[in-house]
Design a protein around this motif. Structure first.
Motif, PDB file in Angstrom:
ATOM      1  N   VAL B 109       1.161  -1.173   0.108  1.00 59.09           N
ATOM      2  CA  VAL B 109      -0.159   0.124   0.291  1.00 59.09           C
ATOM      3  C   VAL B 109       0.901   0.960  -0.023  1.00 59.09           C
ATOM      4  CG1 VAL B 109       0.099  -0.341   2.349  1.00 59.09           C
ATOM      5  CG2 VAL B 109      -2.019   1.245   1.035  1.00 59.09           C
ATOM      6  N   THR B 110       0.914   2.158  -0.996  1.00 55.15           N
ATOM      7  CA  THR B 110       1.190   3.642  -1.166  1.00 55.15           C
ATOM      8  C   THR B 110       0.380   4.522  -0.960  1.00 55.15           C
ATOM      9  OG1 THR B 110       2.395   2.488  -2.782  1.00 55.15           O
ATOM     10  CG2 THR B 110       3.189   5.042  -3.094  1.00 55.15           C
ATOM     11  N   ASN B 111       0.923   5.943   0.012  1.00 55.15           N
ATOM     12  CA  ASN B 111      -0.011   6.736   0.321  1.00 55.15           C
ATOM     13  C   ASN B 111       0.662   7.856  -0.782  1.00 55.15           C
ATOM     14  OD1 ASN B 111      -1.051   9.073   0.599  1.00 55.15           O
ATOM     15  ND2 ASN B 111      -0.226   9.490   3.085  1.00 55.15           N
ATOM     16  N   ALA B 112      -0.609   7.453  -1.855  1.00 60.18           N
ATOM     17  CA  ALA B 112      -0.615   8.119  -3.298  1.00 60.18           C
ATOM     18  C   ALA B 112      -1.303   9.151  -3.119  1.00 60.18           C
ATOM     19  CB  ALA B 112      -0.924   7.675  -4.139  1.00 60.18           C
ATOM     20  N   THR B 113      -1.342  10.136  -1.980  1.00 60.35           N
ATOM     21  CA  THR B 113      -1.867  11.721  -1.751  1.00 60.35           C
ATOM     22  C   THR B 113      -1.280  12.516  -2.999  1.00 60.35           C
ATOM     23  OG1 THR B 113      -2.299  10.796   0.257  1.00 60.35           O
ATOM     24  CG2 THR B 113      -3.046  13.608  -0.416  1.00 60.35           C
ATOM     25  N   PRO B 114      -1.612  13.355  -3.752  1.00 56.66           N
ATOM     26  CA  PRO B 114      -1.254  14.035  -4.875  1.00 56.66           C
ATOM     27  C   PRO B 114      -0.545  15.662  -4.045  1.00 56.66           C
ATOM     28  CG  PRO B 114      -3.570  14.250  -5.422  1.00 56.66           C
ATOM     29  CD  PRO B 114      -3.534  12.533  -3.658  1.00 56.66           C
ATOM     30  N   TRP B 115       0.761  16.105  -4.070  1.00 64.16           N
ATOM     31  CA  TRP B 115       0.729  16.875  -4.311  1.00 64.16           C
ATOM     32  C   TRP B 115       0.524  18.293  -5.324  1.00 64.16           C
ATOM     33  CZ3 TRP B 115       2.071  20.224  -0.289  1.00 64.16           C
ATOM     34  CH2 TRP B 115       2.624  21.665  -0.443  1.00 64.16           C
ATOM     35  N   ILE B 116      -0.598  19.259  -4.185  1.00 66.81           N
ATOM     36  CA  ILE B 116      -1.182  20.218  -5.657  1.00 66.81           C
ATOM     37  C   ILE B 116      -0.315  21.884  -5.673  1.00 66.81           C
ATOM     38  CG2 ILE B 116      -2.880  21.392  -5.983  1.00 66.81           C
ATOM     39  CD1 ILE B 116      -3.638  18.760  -6.568  1.00 66.81           C
ATOM     40  N   ALA B 117       0.444  21.899  -6.606  1.00 62.23           N
ATOM     41  CA  ALA B 117       1.113  23.088  -6.460  1.00 62.23           C
ATOM     42  C   ALA B 117       0.660  24.419  -6.850  1.00 62.23           C
ATOM     43  CB  ALA B 117       2.406  22.887  -8.002  1.00 62.23           C
ATOM     44  N   GLY B 118       1.398  24.899  -5.935  1.00 64.60           N
ATOM     45  CA  GLY B 118       1.033  26.707  -6.250  1.00 64.60           C
ATOM     46  C   GLY B 118       1.166  27.063  -7.470  1.00 64.60           C
ATOM     47  N   ASP B 119      -0.240  28.478  -7.027  1.00 62.51           N
ATOM     48  CA  ASP B 119       0.065  29.258  -8.530  1.00 62.51           C
ATOM     49  C   ASP B 119      -0.096  30.866  -8.190  1.00 62.51           C
ATOM     50  OD1 ASP B 119      -0.481  30.579 -10.844  1.00 62.51           O
ATOM     51  OD2 ASP B 119      -1.745  29.248 -11.045  1.00 62.51           O
ATOM     52  N   GLU B 120       0.978  31.314  -7.926  1.00 60.66           N
ATOM     53  CA  GLU B 120       1.773  32.505  -7.614  1.00 60.66           C
ATOM     54  C   GLU B 120       0.616  33.151  -8.536  1.00 60.66           C
ATOM     55  OE1 GLU B 120       5.600  34.846  -7.813  1.00 60.66           O
ATOM     56  OE2 GLU B 120       6.400  32.321  -7.244  1.00 60.66           O
ATOM     57  N   GLU B 121       0.432  33.410  -9.557  1.00 61.31           N
ATOM     58  CA  GLU B 121      -0.294  34.266 -10.201  1.00 61.31           C
ATOM     59  C   GLU B 121      -2.074  34.254  -9.248  1.00 61.31           C
ATOM     60  OE1 GLU B 121      -0.777  34.919 -14.199  1.00 61.31           O
ATOM     61  OE2 GLU B 121       1.026  34.386 -14.714  1.00 61.31           O
ATOM     62  N   ALA B 122      -2.552  33.052  -9.444  1.00 60.89           N
ATOM     63  CA  ALA B 122      -3.613  32.849  -8.506  1.00 60.89           C
ATOM     64  C   ALA B 122      -3.418  34.021  -7.084  1.00 60.89           C
ATOM     65  CB  ALA B 122      -4.140  31.669  -8.501  1.00 60.89           C
ATOM     66  N   GLY B 123      -2.388  33.393  -6.411  1.00 64.66           N
ATOM     67  CA  GLY B 123      -1.955  33.124  -5.634  1.00 64.66           C
ATOM     68  C   GLY B 123      -2.577  32.520  -3.930  1.00 64.66           C
ATOM     69  N   THR B 124      -2.424  31.270  -4.686  1.00 65.44           N
ATOM     70  CA  THR B 124      -2.537  29.860  -4.432  1.00 65.44           C
ATOM     71  C   THR B 124      -1.277  29.197  -3.593  1.00 65.44           C
ATOM     72  OG1 THR B 124      -2.327  28.416  -6.431  1.00 65.44           O
ATOM     73  CG2 THR B 124      -4.760  29.397  -4.834  1.00 65.44           C
ATOM     74  N   GLU B 125      -1.328  28.118  -2.822  1.00 69.50           N
ATOM     75  CA  GLU B 125      -0.012  27.572  -1.900  1.00 69.50           C
ATOM     76  C   GLU B 125      -0.297  26.472  -1.983  1.00 69.50           C
ATOM     77  OE1 GLU B 125       1.286  28.928   1.502  1.00 69.50           O
ATOM     78  OE2 GLU B 125       1.281  30.788   1.684  1.00 69.50           O
ATOM     79  N   GLY B 126       1.670  25.709  -2.651  1.00 68.46           N
ATOM     80  CA  GLY B 126       0.916  24.326  -2.654  1.00 68.46           C
ATOM     81  C   GLY B 126       0.188  23.377  -1.816  1.00 68.46           C
ATOM     82  N   HIS B 127      -0.105  22.477  -1.503  1.00 64.51           N
ATOM     83  CA  HIS B 127      -0.621  21.600  -0.728  1.00 64.51           C
ATOM     84  C   HIS B 127      -1.027  20.121  -0.855  1.00 64.51           C
ATOM     85  CE1 HIS B 127      -4.653  21.365  -2.611  1.00 64.51           C
ATOM     86  NE2 HIS B 127      -4.303  22.855  -2.828  1.00 64.51           N
ATOM     87  N   TRP B 128      -1.402  19.613  -0.216  1.00 67.38           N
ATOM     88  CA  TRP B 128      -1.667  17.898  -0.746  1.00 67.38           C
ATOM     89  C   TRP B 128      -3.154  17.916  -0.679  1.00 67.38           C
ATOM     90  CZ3 TRP B 128       2.007  14.985  -1.075  1.00 67.38           C
ATOM     91  CH2 TRP B 128       3.859  15.068  -0.658  1.00 67.38           C
TER      92      TRP B 128
END
Lengths: 123, 390
Positions: B109-128
């Motif tokens: 079993v692998t924890n396959a939770t994806p990393w969602i990269a942040g978007d500087e222009e949209a002002g969002t930070e990276g998060h799981w």
């Protein structure tokens, strides 16, 4: 000297009153790397179609049957030290055992080389 | 149409079927599929994997993705390992247990939770992203596993059978060298039991540093339609040759790794199977998983039998089913055995009574009415060479 073949991929070569038995090149190719051959002792009575020897490959154990009835006179001592002879020279140095021939008539039901070849081609 | 035709299972072709045949494989039915037992020969392929890198098709195995809120907690009700504390990108060996602690399957079993990269222009930070677990189960048991998981996971949990994905394994001391040449810098920081997603061009791959040979190596999951091209790319490397199921079995036996359906069954518990490493310490006390009562009793009171390694003299292998004796007393059975190409003598795995399970114990194994001397051996027979990093 005449050589005969069974549909279980044994060969038998008649030489006077005795016969030499082994497995064919096709059989060794199917079995793969052979690591051990269990041979019958001299004096053992064999019945046509009955168990005669066991070949152990890396993969599995396979039975070898007596092509005809008779008594074992000698097992190939070379196979004890080097079972891979069955892979490298199955129809020569890699012979299994020698036996007496109880009934030469039993050979009539076996295949000759040409017939055996076309039998294998059809597999 | 008669009822009979519904129950006859057709042997199916996997995505690499034609590729195997072109490579000269001898195909055999296995787990419902046509699979390559060997190409050049089992011993050649075995040795090649121990010295270079073997490429295995393991697409018959079940690849599952389990997602949903609380998915880790729900999986912990079915698996005896810690899933909630398994970090994204980490892999754990675990077991599917029934209510009596019997092993229904072993799995990764692998924890396959994806990393969602942040978007500087949209002002969002990276998060799981949303939690996801990638599970690889045995081919022969996958349909039962899917039914079991679906029955015991709540409806809010989504279970996807990734049957549109193939799975290949690249195994051997030169697996990393070869893979690095094909795709640079992807596996640099990876150690044993880690997993990453990597876009190889347009193809989404999941690469996991694990395997079933005892060697360093990788399992690569990718969409069916690209697997043949990737296999050709990998086999173009001088270190890589295709290896069949025959060598896969002799390699895993040398590595002391149990084979489900032979060394592990629903009648065998994890303690008898000597798989206590899969029972995460904290969860041994807290429990909350199927079979926990039986597993803790087995841990506390001990078990009747244990899975052990057996080393035989001579050249005659003892196969599955062979009886094991201590003097006149039958004390166990061989569950898998064969000839070890690496060691040059027969080896086996089996279950023996606890009193006979100590390494070094002299026993006998019966093969065709002959008693062969055997000695209990520590597993693995051939040391593991996993890449564990610093």
């Amino acid at each position: 000297m005449a050589r005969y073949f069974t549909d279980e991929h044994e060969w038998i070569e008649l030489d006077g009153d005795t016969a030499t038995v082994g497995i064919t090149d096709y059989a060794q190719g199917q079995l793969g790397d052979i690591v051990f051959v269990e041979l019958p002792d001299a004096g053992k009575a064999l019945e046509k179609g009955g168990d005669a020897a066991v070949v152990e490959s890396v993969k599995a154990a396979s039975d070898v049957y007596a092509p005809i009835s008779g008594e074992v006179t000698e097992a190939n001592p070379a196979l004890e030290d080097d079972p891979s002879l069955v892979n490298s020279d199955p129809e020569g140095e890699g012979w299994f055992f020698r036996m007496t021939v109880a009934d030469k008539g039993q050979l009539d039901g076996l295949m000759d080389e040409a017939k055996y070849k076309s039998f294998c081609d059809g597999l | 149409m008669s009822d009979d035709t519904d129950t006859i299972q057709e042997t199916e072709a996997l995505p690499l079927d034609a590729w195997h045949r072109r490579k000269g494989a001898r195909m055999v039915p296995f787990a419902g599929y046509h699979m390559p037992i060997q190409y050049e020969g089992i011993v050649i392929e075995h040795d090649w994997t121990r010295e270079q890198a073997g490429l295995f098709d393991v697409s018959h195995m079940g690849q599952l993705m389990v997602t949903g809120e609380n998915v880790a907690a729900e999986l912990e009700k079915l698996l005896p390992g810690a899933i909630a504390t398994l970090k994204p990108g980490k892999v754990r060996y675990s077991l599917l247990l029934n209510d009596e602690g019997g092993i229904l399957d072993d799995l990764m079993v692998t924890n396959a939770t994806p990393w969602i990269a942040g978007d500087e222009e949209a002002g969002t930070e990276g998060h799981w992203g949303d939690p996801a677990y990638y599970i690889v189960v045995n081919g022969a048991t996958k349909w039962d596993d899917i039914a079991w998981l679906r029955e015991h996971l709540p409806d809010e949990i989504t279970l996807t059978h990734m049957d549109d994905h193939a799975l290949i394994a690249l195994q051997g001391p030169n697996a990393a060298t070869a893979l690095n040449r094909v795709m640079r810098n992807v596996i640099d920081d990876m150690v044993f039991m880690e997993s990453v997603c990597h876009d190889f061009g347009e193809w989404p791959l999941r690469i996991t540093r694990a395997g079933y040979t005892g060697e360093d190596g990788f399992e690569i999951s990718l969409p069916n339609e690209h697997v043949e091209t990737l296999c050709n790319r990998l086999c173009a490397e001088i270190e890589v040759r295709p290896v069949g199921l025959g060598a896969r079995d002799s390699l895993r036996l040398e590595a002391g790794l149990p084979l489900y359906g032979h060394d592990l069954t629903a009648e065998i518990d994890p303690v008898s199977a000597d798989l206590t490493f899969a029972l995460t310490k904290t969860r041994r006390e807290t429990g909350g998983y199927k079979g926990h009562d039986y597993v803790s009793a087995a841990l506390r009171d001990g078990t009747k039998n244990r899975r052990v390694g057996l080393v035989l003299d001579g050249r005659l292998p003892a196969r599955e089913g062979a009886k094991v004796f201590a003097g006149d007393e039958e004390v166990g059975r061989v569950t898998s055995g064969g000839f070890s190409p690496t060691l040059g003598h027969p080896i086996a795995m089996g279950y023996v009574a606890m009193a006979q399970a100590e390494p070094g114990t002299a026993l006998e194994v019966e093969v065709r009415n002959k008693r062969l001397p055997a000695k209990v051996a520590t597993l693995p027979f051939v040391p593991h060479r996993y890449h564990r990093g610093k």
